[in-house]
Scaffold this motif. Structure first.
Motif, PDB file in Angstrom:
ATOM      1  N   GLU A   2       0.362  -0.639   0.163  1.00 60.56           N
ATOM      2  CA  GLU A   2       0.050   0.017  -0.298  1.00 60.56           C
ATOM      3  C   GLU A   2       0.855   0.998  -0.229  1.00 60.56           C
ATOM      4  OE1 GLU A   2      -3.252   0.042  -0.708  1.00 60.56           O
ATOM      5  OE2 GLU A   2      -3.293  -2.125  -0.542  1.00 60.56           O
ATOM      6  N   PHE A   3       2.174   1.456   0.356  1.00 61.78           N
ATOM      7  CA  PHE A   3       2.594   2.552   0.597  1.00 61.78           C
ATOM      8  C   PHE A   3       3.976   2.930  -0.496  1.00 61.78           C
ATOM      9  CE2 PHE A   3       2.222   1.150   5.242  1.00 61.78           C
ATOM     10  CZ  PHE A   3       1.748   2.416   5.379  1.00 61.78           C
ATOM     11  N   LYS A  47      -1.406   9.704  -4.185  1.00 61.70           N
ATOM     12  CA  LYS A  47      -2.966   9.518  -3.880  1.00 61.70           C
ATOM     13  C   LYS A  47      -2.356   9.215  -1.837  1.00 61.70           C
ATOM     14  CE  LYS A  47      -3.715   4.463  -4.032  1.00 61.70           C
ATOM     15  NZ  LYS A  47      -3.320   3.943  -2.524  1.00 61.70           N
ATOM     16  N   GLY A  48      -3.689   9.395  -1.029  1.00 63.15           N
ATOM     17  CA  GLY A  48      -3.239   9.693   0.629  1.00 63.15           C
ATOM     18  C   GLY A  48      -3.014   8.128   0.531  1.00 63.15           C
ATOM     19  N   CYS A  49      -1.589   7.919   1.454  1.00 62.74           N
ATOM     20  CA  CYS A  49      -0.881   7.150   2.114  1.00 62.74           C
ATOM     21  C   CYS A  49      -1.969   6.518   3.680  1.00 62.74           C
ATOM     22  CB  CYS A  49       0.367   7.161   2.514  1.00 62.74           C
ATOM     23  SG  CYS A  49       0.944   7.021   0.905  1.00 62.74           S
ATOM     24  N   GLY A  77       8.660  -8.627  -4.262  1.00 59.00           N
ATOM     25  CA  GLY A  77       7.198  -8.028  -3.676  1.00 59.00           C
ATOM     26  C   GLY A  77       7.530  -6.775  -3.873  1.00 59.00           C
ATOM     27  N   SER A  78       6.307  -6.458  -4.424  1.00 56.68           N
ATOM     28  CA  SER A  78       6.052  -5.078  -5.082  1.00 56.68           C
ATOM     29  C   SER A  78       7.192  -4.520  -4.526  1.00 56.68           C
ATOM     30  CB  SER A  78       4.647  -4.277  -3.855  1.00 56.68           C
ATOM     31  OG  SER A  78       4.006  -4.848  -3.278  1.00 56.68           O
ATOM     32  N   THR A 135       3.770  -7.569  -7.421  1.00 52.92           N
ATOM     33  CA  THR A 135       3.233  -6.378  -7.383  1.00 52.92           C
ATOM     34  C   THR A 135       1.716  -6.219  -6.720  1.00 52.92           C
ATOM     35  OG1 THR A 135       4.602  -5.658  -9.425  1.00 52.92           O
ATOM     36  CG2 THR A 135       2.876  -3.607  -8.334  1.00 52.92           C
ATOM     37  N   LEU A 136       0.815  -7.695  -7.370  1.00 52.14           N
ATOM     38  CA  LEU A 136      -0.569  -7.254  -6.669  1.00 52.14           C
ATOM     39  C   LEU A 136      -0.888  -8.562  -6.959  1.00 52.14           C
ATOM     40  CD1 LEU A 136      -2.450  -3.998  -9.365  1.00 52.14           C
ATOM     41  CD2 LEU A 136      -1.295  -3.708  -6.773  1.00 52.14           C
ATOM     42  N   TRP A 137      -2.176  -8.128  -6.381  1.00 56.26           N
ATOM     43  CA  TRP A 137      -2.392  -9.906  -6.749  1.00 56.26           C
ATOM     44  C   TRP A 137      -4.113  -9.652  -5.747  1.00 56.26           C
ATOM     45  CZ3 TRP A 137       1.572  -8.524  -3.180  1.00 56.26           C
ATOM     46  CH2 TRP A 137       1.238  -7.802  -1.770  1.00 56.26           C
TER      47      TRP A 137
END
Length: 740
Positions: A592-593, A601-603, A646-647, A654-656
């Motif tokens: 997410e970070f 976008k907001g973290c 990892g991301s 990256t995504l899952w």
């Protein structure tokens, strides 16, 4: 009385049934077209599939090959091709419901069909012939396989339909959905291009310490994705590219293509090779809906792409009159172009017709919200030259010819990393950035009444960052600033480029690791480059440093249950290699970070992400130190394999999708990988891999999952570029034609 009530009830039932039938069947009749310009040519192509099912398509003419490309791709993934064609005709809502209708709205907002109508006839005749042949191949497959059709009257299509798909999708590679979404919802535009190079901060950057997310951040992300033709996985979550000279490799000129895309869907890579008697000989990959590869290599040269994020969009606030139908431009009031469109929206078995107004000004598309009326203009608006440019790049024979095509500025965005048989390497920060005059705040909202702020065309090619044969002997990009690309002493300087270009200054972890590993390496032979490409390390810098500083500073006096997880992360070795006991925790907390920094976008807060990670592992595994190979999986059909990376690592996961068993099934990351080598005096050779196989939506095909084991083992398969190799490894061979 009972009889009358019964009759009334029966009549109502008939009306309801009639309404249901109407809603279930109106859309195909409404979409039926007359006068579709179908080709009357005859096409013949040969399709040879190798041991992995990869199609090699041959024809006398280039257009014959394009016909074969459509047939071969449809055999492997007609489902996705139909989605792409539905988007290109503004009918995706009839397949995908509200999410599809949002894309159809953008189709009309950008006037994708209007662009195709006006610009397609201007393309060279041989390029149009390529697209007409491709459309014919799609039509023939659809006619021969009616049981696979998702929508009635989706076919036949013509070349302009395929072209409209290009007009719709290309702007989203540089983040247009990040402008459309806040304009539709009335939210704030996040148009920062954050710093990550010491000494070059930019005012208003979002790359500061980790801050709490806005309450609506998650909803805003979902809303933004709804307006993107790429869906939830997006088009800009990462890629890697490398090029090395013979002097640094100790042998071949090397090009490594490692684009990170969704593993399925409209922007998933499809691998194939083409060869015609007109000199088109290329192997690589495309996205569904294209007659040619977007990246790969021919006999003498090759290239790959990574997404770049220059400031390509200008937003204007319009001053409307009291009627709301006119806007001020200079000293006159102009009529706001307005038309009403119908969006088909599927709800279960019925499709509802939803009417929406679409507006346009001299600047471009216009969106009205509670704050006013806003127009936007973007690089490449109204230009379909990319349809010809990619075709010409496929057939270029040397660096001069290749750059001559890029210098036309017809391909709106994406970095190009290049290598060739002569030993040249190059990196072009390709972007049709609007040619902006100095003085205005181009990252703000501009005065729509000022004609001086209306840009017309892109900057000159010579103004873009560009490297050719740097002294270091290597080049890379990992979705980072172009000012770190070739190592100390070879990197370009940001201050040498105009700020109006809006070139990003951000870094990614992949970039930091690549720059470090390449700089520290001696000879960059195959083994050394494999260590770089498959590296799973993180540097404690940028958002990773902020995140770990935040972990160390956490006050857990009221949450002592989270202390073991926090302590495990603090001791982590910063490698996502399936070895360390904190790898799974790190995988869950970093994503997410990485995303919030990359997408401006907001973290979230460190505490809430730590809590989510702990809850997930406790719920599904009952332990914090679960091996990452048990958590992160590559899944397709009955095949279920462990993954690493990892991301934002060079080996990217990256995504899952989170499955019911708590496992994370990769959906975006390392996808098509191609490794190309030109040894001096020898013919080009290459190897490649896909995460699943050539037939990603055909469970009954032997090529549905046959590359998965190689992929997780970091192994590549041979690319059979030369015809004698194709024939020696042929599994199937057939001729296809539209001759009746």
């Amino acid at each position: 009385m009972t009889s009358w009530l019964g009759r009334i009830g029966f009549a109502l039932l008939i009306l309801v049934l009639a309404a249901f039938i109407a809603l279930a069947t109106w859309e195909p009749f409404w979409a039926k077209r007359d006068g579709v310009a179908l080709s009357d040519e005859t096409y013949t192509a040969e399709i040879i599939r190798d041991e992995f099912g990869v199609p090699h398509i041959y024809g006398e003419r280039d257009r014959d090959v394009a016909y074969g490309v459509a047939i071969a791709h449809a055999e492997d993934d007609f489902s996705t091709l139909q989605d792409v064609i539905a988007m290109a005709r503004g009918r995706y809502g009839a397949i995908a419901g509200q999410d599809g209708a949002a894309i159809d709205y953008v189709y009309h907002l950008l006037d994708a069909r209007g662009t195709a109508e006006s610009e397609y006839p201007k393309l060279p005749a041989d390029t149009q012939a390529l697209f007409e042949a491709y459309a014919t191949g799609l039509n023939d497959y659809a006619a021969q396989h009616p049981g696979e059709l998702k929508l009635g009257n989706l076919f036949p299509v013509e070349g302009k339909d395929v072209a409209a798909g290009f007009a719709l999708r290309q702007p989203f590679f540089f983040g247009l959905n990040g402008v459309i979404e806040p304009l539709v919802t009335g939210g704030d535009l996040r148009r920062e291009f954050g710093p990550d190079i010491p000494g070059f901060p930019r005012e208003g950057s979002s790359d500061t310490a980790l801050q709490p997310a806005e309450d609506a951040a998650e909803d805003a992300e979902k809303e933004s994705l709804a307006y993107s033709p790429f869906g939830r996985d997006g088009a800009h979550n990462g890629s890697n590219a490398f090029a090395v000279t013979p002097e640094r490799s100790g042998g071949p000129t090397t090009l490594i293509s490692n684009s990170h895309q969704p593993l399925r869907g409209g922007v998933a890579w499809y691998e194939f090779s083409v060869e015609s008697e007109e000199g088109w000989h290329f192997t690589g990959a495309n996205f569904p809906g294209s007659p040619f590869p977007f990246l790969g290599h021919n006999r003498t040269l090759g290239w790959t792409n990574t997404v770049n994020m220059p400031d390509m969009v200008d937003v204007y606030e319009l001053e409307l009159d009291e009627s709301g139908t006119r806007y001020r431009f200079a000293d006159e009031w102009r009529d706001l172009e307005t038309r009403t469109v119908t969006l088909p929206v599927r709800f279960g078995p019925v499709v509802l017709p939803i009417r929406r107004e679409i507006h346009r000004s001299v600047h471009g598309p216009v969106i009205k919200n509670d704050k006013g009326a806003f127009a936007f203009r973007y690089g490449g608006i109204g230009n379909l030259g990319q349809l010809d440019a990619y075709y010409r790049l496929n057939k270029a024979t040397n660096l001069e010819e290749w750059e001559a095509v890029l210098s036309r500025m017809d391909i709106p965005s994406t970095n190009f990393i290049y290598a060739d048989a002569e030993g040249n390497i190059a990196y072009v920060y390709n972007a049709a950035i609007p040619d902006r005059p100095e003085g205005a705040n181009w990252r703000g909202v501009l005065d729509g009444s000022d004609p001086a702020l209306l840009t017309d065309g892109p900057v000159e090619y010579e103004e873009l960052p560009r490297y050719v044969n740097p002294a270091s002997g290597w080049l890379y990009n990992a979705n980072n600033t172009p000012f770190t690309a070739a190592g100390e002493g070879s990197d370009l300087a940001p201050e040498d480029f105009a700020p109006e270009l809006g070139v990003e200054l951000k870094q990614t972890n992949r970039s930091r690791m690549a720059w470090k590993l390449l700089s520290e390496a001696g000879q960059l032979d195959r083994a050394a480059l494999e260590r770089v490409k498959y590296d799973t390390g993180y540097m404690r810098a940028g958002y990773i440093a902020d995140l770990w500083d935040g972990l160390e500073a956490l006050d857990l006096s009221e949450r002592p249950d989270l202390a073991p997880a926090r302590d495990l992360l603090i001791e982590w070795d910063f490698t996502a290699d399936n070895i360390g006991p904190a790898d799974s925790l790190a995988l869950l907390i970093i994503r997410e970070f990485m995303s919030c920094r990359y997408q401006n976008k907001g973290c979230p807060t460190v505490l809430e992400e730590l809590e989510k990670a702990v809850t997930h592992l406790d719920t599904h595994f009952g332990r914090l130190d679960v091996p990452m190979s048990e958590l992160l999986r590559l899944r397709q059909g009955d095949v279920d394999l462990p993954l690493d990376g990892g991301s934002d690592t060079l080996r990217a996961s990256t995504l899952w999708h989170v499955h019911d068993d708590g496992r994370l099934a990769l959906r975006h990351g390392d996808s098509f990988i191609q490794w190309v080598e030109w040894m001096p005096g020898e013919r080009v050779t290459s190897r490649s891999i896909q995460p699943f196989g050539a037939a990603t939506t055909r469970p009954r095909s032997p090529h549905y999952t046959d590359q998965m084991q190689l992929f997780v083992e970091k192994r590549l398969k041979p690319v059979h570029f030369w015809r004698e190799d194709v024939l020696a490894n042929a599994q199937t061979r057939k001729t296809v034609t539209n001759r009746r």
